[in-house]
Design an enzyme around this catalytic site. Structure first.
Site, PDB file in Angstrom:
ATOM      1  N   HIS A  68      17.797 -11.569  25.563  1.00  0.00           N
ATOM      2  CA  HIS A  68      17.693 -10.739  24.354  1.00  0.00           C
ATOM      3  C   HIS A  68      18.191  -9.321  24.663  1.00  0.00           C
ATOM      4  O   HIS A  68      17.981  -8.811  25.761  1.00  0.00           O
ATOM      5  CB  HIS A  68      16.241 -10.698  23.868  1.00  0.00           C
ATOM      6  CG  HIS A  68      16.131 -10.128  22.498  1.00  0.00           C
ATOM      7  ND1 HIS A  68      16.150  -8.768  22.265  1.00  0.00           N
ATOM      8  CD2 HIS A  68      16.048 -10.716  21.279  1.00  0.00           C
ATOM      9  CE1 HIS A  68      16.074  -8.559  20.954  1.00  0.00           C
ATOM     10  NE2 HIS A  68      16.010  -9.722  20.339  1.00  0.00           N
ATOM     11  N   LYS A 103       8.375 -10.506  19.375  1.00  0.00           N
ATOM     12  CA  LYS A 103       8.496  -9.341  20.277  1.00  0.00           C
ATOM     13  C   LYS A 103       7.089  -8.909  20.727  1.00  0.00           C
ATOM     14  O   LYS A 103       6.227  -9.768  20.868  1.00  0.00           O
ATOM     15  CB  LYS A 103       9.298  -8.241  19.590  1.00  0.00           C
ATOM     16  CG  LYS A 103      10.643  -8.777  19.058  1.00  0.00           C
ATOM     17  CD  LYS A 103      11.590  -7.725  18.594  1.00  0.00           C
ATOM     18  CE  LYS A 103      12.896  -8.392  18.120  1.00  0.00           C
ATOM     19  NZ  LYS A 103      13.898  -7.435  17.694  1.00  0.00           N
ATOM     20  N   GLY A 157      16.843  -4.863  13.920  1.00  0.00           N
ATOM     21  CA  GLY A 157      15.796  -3.931  13.518  1.00  0.00           C
ATOM     22  C   GLY A 157      16.312  -2.740  12.734  1.00  0.00           C
ATOM     23  O   GLY A 157      15.580  -1.772  12.508  1.00  0.00           O
ATOM     24  N   GLU A 183      17.091  -6.531  23.912  1.00  0.00           N
ATOM     25  CA  GLU A 183      16.050  -5.593  24.355  1.00  0.00           C
ATOM     26  C   GLU A 183      15.741  -5.786  25.837  1.00  0.00           C
ATOM     27  O   GLU A 183      15.438  -4.817  26.544  1.00  0.00           O
ATOM     28  CB  GLU A 183      14.798  -5.756  23.476  1.00  0.00           C
ATOM     29  CG  GLU A 183      15.049  -5.207  22.076  1.00  0.00           C
ATOM     30  CD  GLU A 183      14.314  -5.927  20.955  1.00  0.00           C
ATOM     31  OE1 GLU A 183      13.333  -6.644  21.216  1.00  0.00           O
ATOM     32  OE2 GLU A 183      14.746  -5.763  19.792  1.00  0.00           O
ATOM     33  N   GLU A 199      23.454 -12.018  18.423  1.00  0.00           N
ATOM     34  CA  GLU A 199      22.672 -10.922  17.840  1.00  0.00           C
ATOM     35  C   GLU A 199      23.406  -9.603  18.075  1.00  0.00           C
ATOM     36  O   GLU A 199      23.239  -8.987  19.137  1.00  0.00           O
ATOM     37  CB  GLU A 199      21.289 -10.858  18.477  1.00  0.00           C
ATOM     38  CG  GLU A 199      20.435 -12.076  18.254  1.00  0.00           C
ATOM     39  CD  GLU A 199      18.945 -11.750  18.323  1.00  0.00           C
ATOM     40  OE1 GLU A 199      18.253 -12.000  17.339  1.00  0.00           O
ATOM     41  OE2 GLU A 199      18.494 -11.221  19.352  1.00  0.00           O
TER      42      GLU A 199
HETATM   43  P1  13P Z   1      15.214  -8.157  13.369  1.00  0.00           P
HETATM   44  O1  13P Z   1      15.203  -9.411  12.546  1.00  0.00           O
HETATM   45  O2  13P Z   1      13.945  -7.374  13.265  1.00  0.00           O
HETATM   46  O3  13P Z   1      16.444  -7.335  13.132  1.00  0.00           O
HETATM   47  O4  13P Z   1      15.280  -8.625  14.912  1.00  0.00           O
HETATM   48  C1  13P Z   1      16.234  -9.557  15.286  1.00  0.00           C
HETATM   49  C2  13P Z   1      15.942  -9.962  16.673  1.00  0.00           C
HETATM   50  O5  13P Z   1      16.049  -9.199  17.598  1.00  0.00           O
HETATM   51  C3  13P Z   1      15.481 -11.349  16.902  1.00  0.00           C
HETATM   52  O6  13P Z   1      15.469 -11.670  18.253  1.00  0.00           O
END
Ligand code: 13P
Length: 249
Positions: free
Chosen positions: A94, A11, A172, A96, A166
């Protein structure tokens, strides 16, 4: 046979010196699993990361790209630019990117096409939000995200497609999907692929799980038959933790 893959999505973390230092730490780790290992540093450090990983089995991949090959798209990076610095895989879709940069299924379909046209492998991400899961709508959401962005492709394109489930509520947050929830969804995803493209294609596509995968839960999640790997956020920022997950295979 589909491959096992563990990819670290850094990220927006790690400047250039931190990138070099983490890669040095990663290169000191021992790989005892057969999984392909990938890291996704920020775009500005991709070239240096590609250089720094040599020689090793670690593949440097991108977190995002634009659909156009060049032109007036201030701040963006194209598929051919990624290729020119030695990057052959890109994460697309993703959550995000979807949430903070308004990436829609339609836009993602264009990015998918651009990546594949440039012979770049994609790790295509999707997943439901908490409200969808609470209302029992998670399969509909996931099916829609996959169909809208990928189902215009020919079966042959899927040799360059990796899927990553995901669930947004697990990213997160420290809250993982249970191994059973992950397996159920992955099985559903494979069936969705099989219904459209047949069992051969469905069985050949790697489906990764992402969302709070840590050294202490990777083993159990990866032991599920339809979970072929992980997309790792927070735990990919520490070499020992990341390799504990890689070696969980
Ligand atoms: P985390 O492992 O921090 O939960 O993040 C997962 C993620 O978004 C991987 O692309």
């Amino acid at each position: 046979m589909r491959k096992n893959i563990v990819a670290g999505n850094w990220k927006m973390n790690n400047d250039l010196s931190q990138t070099r230092s983490l890669i040095n730490d990663l290169k000191e780790q021992r790989i005892t699993s057969n999984a392909e290992v990938m890291i996704a540093p920020t775009a500005v450090n991709l070239y240096q990361a590609v250089e720094a990983t040599k020689p090793s089995k670690i593949e440097v991949i991108a977190q995002n790209m634009h659909f156009a090959d060049s032109g007036a798209y201030t701040g963006e990076v194209s598929a051919s630019m990624l290729k020119s610095v030695g990057v052959g895989t890109v994460i697309l879709g993703h959550s995000e990117r979807r949430a903070y940069f308004n990436e829609t299924d339609e836009l993602l379909a264009k990015k998918v096409d651009a990546a594949l046209a440039n012979n770049i492998r994609i790790i295509f991400c999707f997943g439901e939000e908490l409200a969808d899961r609470k209302s029992g709508n998670e399969e509909n959401i996931v099916e829609g995200q996959i169909k809208n962005a990928l189902f215009h492709l020919d079966a042959s394109a899927f040799k360059n497609v990796v899927l990553a489930y995901e669930p947004v509520w697990a990213i997160g947050t420290g809250e993982t999907a249970s191994p059973e929830q992950a397996q159920d969804m992955h099985e559903f995803i494979r069936k969705t692929l099989s219904d459209k493209y047949g069992a051969n294609v469905a069985d050949s596509v790697s489906i990764l799980y992402g969302g709070s995968v840590k050294p202490n839960n990777a083993n159990e999640i990866f032991s599920k038959p339809d979970v072929d790997g992980g997309l790792i956020g927070g735990a990919s920022l520490k070499a020992e933790d990341f390799f504990a997950i890689v070696n969980a295979f």
